[in-house]
Scaffold this motif. Structure first.
Motif, PDB file in Angstrom:
ATOM      1  N   UNK A   1       4.031  -5.473  -4.694  1.00 13.11           N
ATOM      2  CA  UNK A   1       2.668  -5.490  -4.241  1.00 13.11           C
ATOM      3  C   UNK A   1       1.712  -5.849  -5.242  1.00 13.11           C
ATOM      4  N   UNK A   2       0.416  -6.276  -4.612  1.00 10.80           N
ATOM      5  CA  UNK A   2      -0.919  -6.582  -5.215  1.00 10.80           C
ATOM      6  C   UNK A   2      -0.851  -7.888  -6.081  1.00 10.80           C
ATOM      7  N   UNK A   3      -1.533  -7.800  -7.136  1.00 11.16           N
ATOM      8  CA  UNK A   3      -1.718  -8.892  -8.181  1.00 11.16           C
ATOM      9  C   UNK A   3      -0.545  -9.010  -9.206  1.00 11.16           C
ATOM     10  N   UNK A   4       0.269 -10.007  -8.856  1.00 15.11           N
ATOM     11  CA  UNK A   4       1.401  -9.994  -9.756  1.00 15.11           C
ATOM     12  C   UNK A   4       1.452 -11.278 -10.515  1.00 15.11           C
ATOM     13  N   UNK A   5       2.358 -11.762 -11.445  1.00 11.15           N
ATOM     14  CA  UNK A   5       2.782 -12.918 -11.949  1.00 11.15           C
ATOM     15  C   UNK A   5       4.146 -13.360 -11.351  1.00 11.15           C
TER      16      UNK A   5
ATOM     17  N   UNK B   1      -0.262 -16.409 -11.237  1.00 10.88           N
ATOM     18  CA  UNK B   1      -0.853 -15.218 -10.589  1.00 10.88           C
ATOM     19  C   UNK B   1      -0.902 -15.576  -9.000  1.00 10.88           C
ATOM     20  N   UNK B   2      -0.456 -14.574  -8.103  1.00  9.96           N
ATOM     21  CA  UNK B   2      -0.740 -14.379  -6.689  1.00  9.96           C
ATOM     22  C   UNK B   2      -1.026 -12.968  -6.448  1.00  9.96           C
ATOM     23  N   UNK B   3      -1.368 -12.884  -5.107  1.00  6.34           N
ATOM     24  CA  UNK B   3      -1.928 -11.500  -4.861  1.00  6.34           C
ATOM     25  C   UNK B   3      -0.982 -11.523  -3.402  1.00  6.34           C
ATOM     26  N   UNK B   4      -0.301 -10.107  -3.560  1.00  3.37           N
ATOM     27  CA  UNK B   4       0.618  -9.825  -2.438  1.00  3.37           C
ATOM     28  C   UNK B   4      -0.309  -8.662  -1.795  1.00  3.37           C
ATOM     29  N   UNK B   5      -1.115  -9.114  -0.724  1.00  2.70           N
ATOM     30  CA  UNK B   5      -1.904  -8.302  -0.142  1.00  2.70           C
ATOM     31  C   UNK B   5      -1.408  -7.022   0.745  1.00  2.70           C
ATOM     32  N   UNK B   6      -0.262  -7.457   1.512  1.00  2.89           N
ATOM     33  CA  UNK B   6       0.384  -6.510   2.357  1.00  2.89           C
ATOM     34  C   UNK B   6       1.938  -6.970   2.251  1.00  2.89           C
ATOM     35  N   UNK B   7       2.555  -5.905   2.021  1.00  2.82           N
ATOM     36  CA  UNK B   7       3.946  -5.844   1.848  1.00  2.82           C
ATOM     37  C   UNK B   7       4.715  -4.858   2.728  1.00  2.82           C
TER      38      UNK B   7
ATOM     39  N   UNK C   1      -0.023 -12.743   1.849  1.00  6.21           N
ATOM     40  CA  UNK C   1      -0.310 -13.155   0.650  1.00  6.21           C
ATOM     41  C   UNK C   1      -1.236 -14.531   0.428  1.00  6.21           C
ATOM     42  N   UNK C   2      -1.668 -14.581  -0.875  1.00  5.12           N
ATOM     43  CA  UNK C   2      -2.684 -15.440  -1.145  1.00  5.12           C
ATOM     44  C   UNK C   2      -1.996 -16.912  -1.229  1.00  5.12           C
ATOM     45  N   UNK C   3      -2.714 -18.021  -1.333  1.00  9.09           N
ATOM     46  CA  UNK C   3      -2.301 -19.385  -1.472  1.00  9.09           C
ATOM     47  C   UNK C   3      -1.391 -19.346  -2.818  1.00  9.09           C
ATOM     48  N   UNK C   4      -0.221 -20.217  -2.680  1.00 10.25           N
ATOM     49  CA  UNK C   4       0.397 -20.438  -3.924  1.00 10.25           C
ATOM     50  C   UNK C   4       1.644 -19.535  -4.066  1.00 10.25           C
ATOM     51  N   UNK C   5       1.796 -18.497  -3.032  1.00  6.57           N
ATOM     52  CA  UNK C   5       2.636 -17.453  -3.237  1.00  6.57           C
ATOM     53  C   UNK C   5       4.097 -17.950  -2.389  1.00  6.57           C
ATOM     54  N   UNK C   6       5.056 -18.088  -2.839  1.00  4.03           N
ATOM     55  CA  UNK C   6       6.457 -18.403  -2.555  1.00  4.03           C
ATOM     56  C   UNK C   6       7.274 -17.056  -2.195  1.00  4.03           C
ATOM     57  N   UNK C   7       7.309 -16.737  -0.690  1.00  4.15           N
ATOM     58  CA  UNK C   7       8.039 -15.796  -0.308  1.00  4.15           C
ATOM     59  C   UNK C   7       9.757 -15.752  -0.572  1.00  4.15           C
ATOM     60  N   UNK C   8      10.151 -17.160  -0.793  1.00  4.29           N
ATOM     61  CA  UNK C   8      11.502 -17.030  -1.275  1.00  4.29           C
ATOM     62  C   UNK C   8      11.808 -16.543  -2.568  1.00  4.29           C
TER      63      UNK C   8
END
Length: 301
Positions: free
Chosen positions: A106-110, A144-150, A166-173
């Motif tokens: 969750x949150x801002x992660x790499x 860097x991506x932002x997982x805003x809710x999980x 999630x933000x743009x560029x996030x891969x749920x995979x």
């Protein structure tokens, strides 16, 4: 036609397949999607038509939400169920361990993207390089991506259903792979439904079959969205009709030719209208104490 239609993509079709189908149904050449959905995934895929393709990047940059199923115990090369199985593990984890693994996402992660992705290396998609035996040319870099809710929705044996915003560029995979790695038992994405993309969601979407039906019945208009629908986060300005021609031909006008100033002093981009017509986006600047406006993107025919 310069509109946006929210198509609910079925599984088994690429995003490009959907674009081709919309192009054929509407008999319009200029059509584009707003963010790739993998063939195995389904859900919200806004499609821009005509001049609306100019705002596709703005939609692409918006947050997206998904419902996903993570299957523990199996790693695949693509991080989803379409890939080749690389490893199998016994699954023996508690719900408390699962929650802690989700907490770390969750949150801002790499995030490290999957090697089988459409990201480009020297102009070539990584997945194409790998499939052609040129995997040595691919160097994965975290982003860097932002997982805003999980939120974990359910746990059933080795199946975990969860909801993510999630933000743009996030891969749920990658979320699935990373959680499986964190739990020490591997994991891959076995189901994905995109529930929203910016202002578009499942409720205001239609299927390709409905698109064809509405087109044939002349009832399509109520399912199409104006370009400025997706620009409501920008403030606006209404210009004087006597400035219209000069402005749309690239001229810079100042605030003396504004009828309505619906913006803040710090705004850089605004929606521009004249006599009720949406013209496009404009760029604000300041010279001394005067606010000026120059066209950024025009959407008029």
């Amino acid at each position: 036609m310069n509109k946006i239609v929210n198509i609910i993509k079925p599984t088994g079709m690429t995003s490009h397949d959907v674009v081709s189908a919309v192009r054929k149904i509407l008999n319009i050449k200029k059509v584009g999607h707003t963010g790739t959905l993998d063939p195995d995934a389904s859900g919200v895929l806004p499609i821009c038509i005509g001049k609306a393709t100019k705002v596709s990047e703005l939609i692409l940059n918006k947050d997206k939400s998904y419902i996903c199923e993570l299957t523990l115990g199996i790693n695949t090369d693509t991080y989803d169920s379409s890939g080749e199985i690389l490893e199998k593990f016994n699954v023996n984890v508690t719900e408390d361990e699962i929650e802690k693994a989700f907490d770390r996402q969750r949150g801002e992660i790499d995030q490290l993207p999957p090697i089988y992705s459409a990201l480009k290396v020297n102009g070539k998609r990584m997945c194409d390089l790998v499939r052609s035996g040129r995997a040595d040319e691919v160097v994965l870099k975290s982003r860097p991506v932002n997982i805003k809710e999980l939120k974990v929705l359910s746990v059933n044996n080795n199946k975990i259903m969860f909801y993510v915003v999630c933000s743009k560029g996030t891969y749920v995979r990658s979320i699935c792979y990373d959680i499986g790695k964190e739990l020490g038992c591997g994991g891959h994405m076995s189901f994905l439904l995109r529930t929203s993309s910016g202002k578009f969601d499942l409720e205001n979407g239609i299927t390709l079959e409905q698109l064809r039906e509405f087109k044939e019945n002349n009832t399509l208009d109520k399912h199409l969205y104006d370009i400025d629908y997706v620009l409501s986060n920008f403030n606006h300005v209404v210009i004087n009709p006597n400035a219209y021609k000069y402005y749309v031909n690239g001229g810079v006008i100042d605030e003396r030719r504004f009828i309505e100033k619906g913006f803040k002093e710090e705004d850089e981009i605004v929606r521009v209208y004249c006599e009720g017509e949406f013209l496009g986006t404009g760029q604000l600047s300041k010279t001394d104490s005067t606010i000026n406006l120059k066209s950024d993107k025009l959407f008029i025919v």
